[in-house]
Scaffold this motif. Structure first.
Motif, PDB file in Angstrom:
ATOM      1  N   VAL A 123      -7.294 -53.300 -34.412  1.00 40.53           N
ATOM      2  CA  VAL A 123      -7.337 -53.616 -35.916  1.00 40.53           C
ATOM      3  C   VAL A 123      -7.457 -55.102 -35.963  1.00 40.53           C
ATOM      4  CG1 VAL A 123      -5.814 -51.752 -36.404  1.00 40.53           C
ATOM      5  CG2 VAL A 123      -4.701 -53.984 -36.196  1.00 40.53           C
ATOM      6  N   ARG A 124      -7.100 -55.913 -34.969  1.00 40.49           N
ATOM      7  CA  ARG A 124      -7.304 -57.362 -34.963  1.00 40.49           C
ATOM      8  C   ARG A 124      -8.930 -57.781 -34.930  1.00 40.49           C
ATOM      9  NH1 ARG A 124      -2.440 -59.283 -31.642  1.00 40.49           N
ATOM     10  NH2 ARG A 124      -0.894 -59.569 -33.081  1.00 40.49           N
ATOM     11  N   ALA A 125      -9.820 -56.817 -34.516  1.00 40.11           N
ATOM     12  CA  ALA A 125     -11.213 -56.932 -34.444  1.00 40.11           C
ATOM     13  C   ALA A 125     -12.048 -56.303 -35.522  1.00 40.11           C
ATOM     14  CB  ALA A 125     -11.588 -56.372 -33.093  1.00 40.11           C
ATOM     15  N   LEU A 126     -11.202 -55.781 -36.497  1.00 44.94           N
ATOM     16  CA  LEU A 126     -12.073 -55.082 -37.646  1.00 44.94           C
ATOM     17  C   LEU A 126     -12.365 -56.056 -38.742  1.00 44.94           C
ATOM     18  CD1 LEU A 126      -9.948 -51.835 -37.860  1.00 44.94           C
ATOM     19  CD2 LEU A 126     -11.990 -52.056 -36.998  1.00 44.94           C
ATOM     20  N   MET A 166      -5.202 -64.217 -46.287  1.00 42.65           N
ATOM     21  CA  MET A 166      -5.019 -62.971 -45.280  1.00 42.65           C
ATOM     22  C   MET A 166      -6.289 -62.003 -45.317  1.00 42.65           C
ATOM     23  SD  MET A 166      -2.085 -60.295 -44.940  1.00 42.65           S
ATOM     24  CE  MET A 166      -0.800 -61.330 -44.284  1.00 42.65           C
ATOM     25  N   ASN A 167      -7.055 -61.622 -44.090  1.00 39.01           N
ATOM     26  CA  ASN A 167      -8.251 -61.079 -43.930  1.00 39.01           C
ATOM     27  C   ASN A 167      -7.493 -59.452 -43.942  1.00 39.01           C
ATOM     28  OD1 ASN A 167      -7.707 -60.679 -41.234  1.00 39.01           O
ATOM     29  ND2 ASN A 167      -9.192 -62.448 -40.994  1.00 39.01           N
ATOM     30  N   THR A 168      -8.434 -58.489 -43.717  1.00 40.01           N
ATOM     31  CA  THR A 168      -8.102 -57.066 -43.354  1.00 40.01           C
ATOM     32  C   THR A 168      -7.409 -56.943 -42.091  1.00 40.01           C
ATOM     33  OG1 THR A 168     -10.266 -56.539 -44.738  1.00 40.01           O
ATOM     34  CG2 THR A 168      -9.487 -54.967 -43.146  1.00 40.01           C
ATOM     35  N   ALA A 169      -7.847 -57.643 -40.961  1.00 38.64           N
ATOM     36  CA  ALA A 169      -7.218 -57.364 -39.640  1.00 38.64           C
ATOM     37  C   ALA A 169      -5.991 -57.732 -39.860  1.00 38.64           C
ATOM     38  CB  ALA A 169      -8.089 -58.186 -38.661  1.00 38.64           C
TER      39      ALA A 169
END
Length: 169
Positions: free
Chosen positions: A119-122, A1-4
């Motif tokens: 947030v999905r683009a972060l 899982m990544n940050t976004a």
């Protein structure tokens, strides 16, 4: 899982709790207050949504959903369009009486969609960007987003508690 993905999951959980707090309640039930100085479900959900809308759009450089998408006009509240609920009196809390679950869900879901798009683009490096210099230390994007999630979950928990009191009456 990544940050976004992590942030999107956290905000998705807030959305689930918002829906659970308001689904199936009439405007009268949403306005229930354990006493005349307590917050109602309708006020708690409106407030957490306004704060998320205000804080995330400020950090993202976007227009607030409340005004840009016409929710302020739809709610027809005797409050200024910049109001988020901070410092509201018992009378101001009561001014949300009559707002429906559909209105609350609609506004929250619109804010949620704008939040997720942001947030999905972060990536990890974006979280270190300073978004508020009024505090010491300065507030980074990561700290601001976690603060919003924390605040949202606290208020949905309060709304769930008030709902429980209402159901036990």
């Amino acid at each position: 899982m990544n940050t976004a993905e992590l942030l999107a999951d956290a905000f998705d959980r807030v959305q689930e709790e918002v829906h659970a707090a308001v689904d199936g309640l009439s405007p009268e039930e949403l306005a229930f207050r354990p006493d005349d100085k307590a917050n109602s479900i309708v006020w708690l959900v409106w407030h957490l949504t306004r704060v998320q809308d205000d804080h995330v759009t400020d950090a993202a450089g976007l227009d607030q959903v409340w005004t840009a998408q016409g929710w302020y006009d739809r709610f027809q509240l005797p409050l200024g369009e910049e109001e988020t609920g901070y410092g509201h009196t018992a009378k101001q809390v009561a001014s949300l009486d009559g707002v429906s679950a559909d209105q609350l869900r609609g506004y929250y879901d619109a804010v949620h969609e704008q939040t997720l798009s942001f947030v999905r683009a972060l990536d990890d490096t974006a979280l270190d960007r300073v978004v508020d210099e009024r505090w010491t230390p300065h507030v980074t994007l990561g700290v601001r987003l976690i603060s919003v999630i924390s605040d949202d979950l606290q208020h949905t928990g309060q709304a769930a508690y008030v709902r429980g009191l209402l159901r036990r009456r």
